[in-house]
Design an enzyme around this catalytic site. Structure first.
Site, PDB file in Angstrom:
ATOM      1  CG  ASN A 240      -1.701   1.243   1.425  1.00 28.42           C
ATOM      2  OD1 ASN A 240      -1.804   2.058   0.506  1.00 28.42           O
ATOM      3  ND2 ASN A 240      -2.279   1.428   2.606  1.00 28.42           N
TER       4      ASN A 240
ATOM      5  CE  LYS B 283      -0.049   3.367   4.696  1.00 22.53           C
ATOM      6  NZ  LYS B 283      -0.105   3.476   6.126  1.00 22.53           N
TER       7      LYS B 283
ATOM      8  CG  HIS C 228      -5.803   1.922   5.137  1.00 26.31           C
ATOM      9  ND1 HIS C 228      -5.397   2.910   6.009  1.00 26.31           N
ATOM     10  CD2 HIS C 228      -4.770   1.055   5.026  1.00 26.31           C
ATOM     11  CE1 HIS C 228      -4.155   2.643   6.394  1.00 26.31           C
ATOM     12  NE2 HIS C 228      -3.762   1.528   5.822  1.00 26.31           N
TER      13      HIS C 228
ATOM     14  CD  GLU D 171      -2.960   5.607   6.659  1.00 24.54           C
ATOM     15  OE1 GLU D 171      -2.901   5.633   5.421  1.00 24.54           O
ATOM     16  OE2 GLU D 171      -2.065   5.081   7.360  1.00 24.54           O
TER      17      GLU D 171
ATOM     18  CD  GLU E 286      -3.570  -2.424   7.423  1.00 23.97           C
ATOM     19  OE1 GLU E 286      -2.421  -2.583   7.016  1.00 23.97           O
ATOM     20  OE2 GLU E 286      -4.274  -1.477   7.086  1.00 23.97           O
TER      21      GLU E 286
ATOM     22  N   GLY F 228       2.484   2.274  10.682  1.00 21.76           N
ATOM     23  CA  GLY F 228       3.485   3.319  10.505  1.00 21.76           C
ATOM     24  C   GLY F 228       4.209   3.718  11.774  1.00 21.76           C
TER      25      GLY F 228
ATOM     26  CB  SER G  50       5.094  -1.710  12.026  1.00 16.10           C
ATOM     27  OG  SER G  50       4.700  -0.358  12.216  1.00 16.10           O
TER      28      SER G  50
HETATM   29  P1  PGA Z   1       2.757   0.213   7.651  1.00 10.85           P
HETATM   30  O1  PGA Z   1       1.308   0.475   7.002  1.00 10.85           O
HETATM   31  O2  PGA Z   1       3.257  -1.088   7.083  1.00 10.85           O
HETATM   32  O3  PGA Z   1       3.576   1.394   7.212  1.00 10.85           O
HETATM   33  O4  PGA Z   1       2.572   0.158   9.107  1.00 10.85           O
HETATM   34  C1  PGA Z   1       0.402  -0.574   6.818  1.00 10.85           C
HETATM   35  C2  PGA Z   1      -0.849  -0.041   6.198  1.00 10.85           C
HETATM   36  O5  PGA Z   1      -1.223   1.104   6.469  1.00 10.85           O
HETATM   37  O6  PGA Z   1      -1.516  -0.755   5.423  1.00 10.85           O
END
Ligand code: PGA
Length: 248
Positions: free
Chosen positions: A9, A11, A95, A97, A166, A172, A211
């Site tokens: 992803n 983003k 997601h 976000e 998640e 992140g 992460s």
């Molecule tokens: P990350 O993000 O691996 O940077 O923690 C995962 C995601 O948002 O799908």
């Protein structure tokens, strides 16, 4: 037997040149040693680039969201049919976000899942608790709430769906859920599906995200109910992403 799946992803990252380089590098590193299915969800404007670079590659393109509407006066939105026109295979839905920053709610997310499936896209529906919910011991309740509308809607085709757990506090942040902790939630999610659709529960893939990196991927993927990963930060680094794919 569920085939492992790893989806990157990106983003809202990258430029035209960086995206092109990253797609070429990942694509050229994919070989027969990687048995997992692999996808990469790029920003809308780079979907056509991905289509042209990847062609019939094992690496399949995805989008990061879509509209629940088919067409019409929805300024700024992109429909499921538009995505399939550009050979998209995957689309992320819900997601954290999108849920947190753009106020996307479960009811609309279920409509997005249905719209995606009707167009032939495979939605990757994301769930996960916040840090406060985790600390309050509410993670199972929260995840149940995020999934009920989806699992009870007769229009949703569970056979054409991927789920992703998640934990918001792990995205992140460099703080991954422990493999045992994540496995517990994945098993819980599979049990919820079993209650609605016994025969599908063993087939549906549930990815872990938050992460994941080249060092912790193997210990997560080895868990019984973790069928691969949704990778954010590490998917922007070709070497790390390929290494994660190899571990799946
Ligand atoms: P990350 O993000 O691996 O940077 O923690 C995962 C995601 O948002 O799908």
């Amino acid at each position: 037997m569920r085939q492992a799946l790893v989806i990157g992803n990106w983003k809202m990252n990258g430029s035209l040149q960086q995206s092109s380089e990253l797609l070429h590098t990942i694509d050229s590193a994919i070989n027969d040693k990687i048995s997992a299915e692999i996808g990469v969800c790029v920003p809308f404007v780079y979907i056509d680039l991905a289509r042209r670079v990847l062609g019939s590659s094992k690496l399949k393109t995805g989008a990061q969201t879509l509209s629940e509407f088919k067409s019409g006066a929805y300024t700024g939105e992109v429909s499921a049919d538009m995505l399939t026109e550009f050979d998209c295979h995957w689309v992320l839905v819900g997601h954290s976000e999108r849920r947190q920053l753009f106020s996307e709610k479960n009811a609309a997310l279920v409509l997005k899942v249905i719209a995606a499936q009707k167009a032939g896209l495979t939605p990757v529906y994301c769930v996960g608790e916040t840090e406060a919910e985790y600390k309050a011991g509410d993670r199972f309740k929260v995840i149940d709430g995020q999934l009920q509308g989806l699992l009870t809607n007769k229009e949703v085709d569970l056979k054409m769906l991927v789920l992703a757990y998640e934990p918001v506090w792990a995205i992140g942040t460099g703080m991954t859920a422990s493999p045992e902790d994540a496995q517990e939630v994945h098993a819980f999610i599979r049990e919820l599906i079993k209650n609605k659709a016994e025969s599908t529960a063993d087939k549906i893939r549930i990815l872990y995200g938050g992460s994941v990196n080249a060092n912790n991927a193997a210990s997560l993927f080895v868990q019984q109910d973790i069928d691969g990963g949704l990778i954010g930060g590490a998917s922007l680094d070709a070497k790390a992403f390929i290494s994660i794919c190899q571990k799946a």
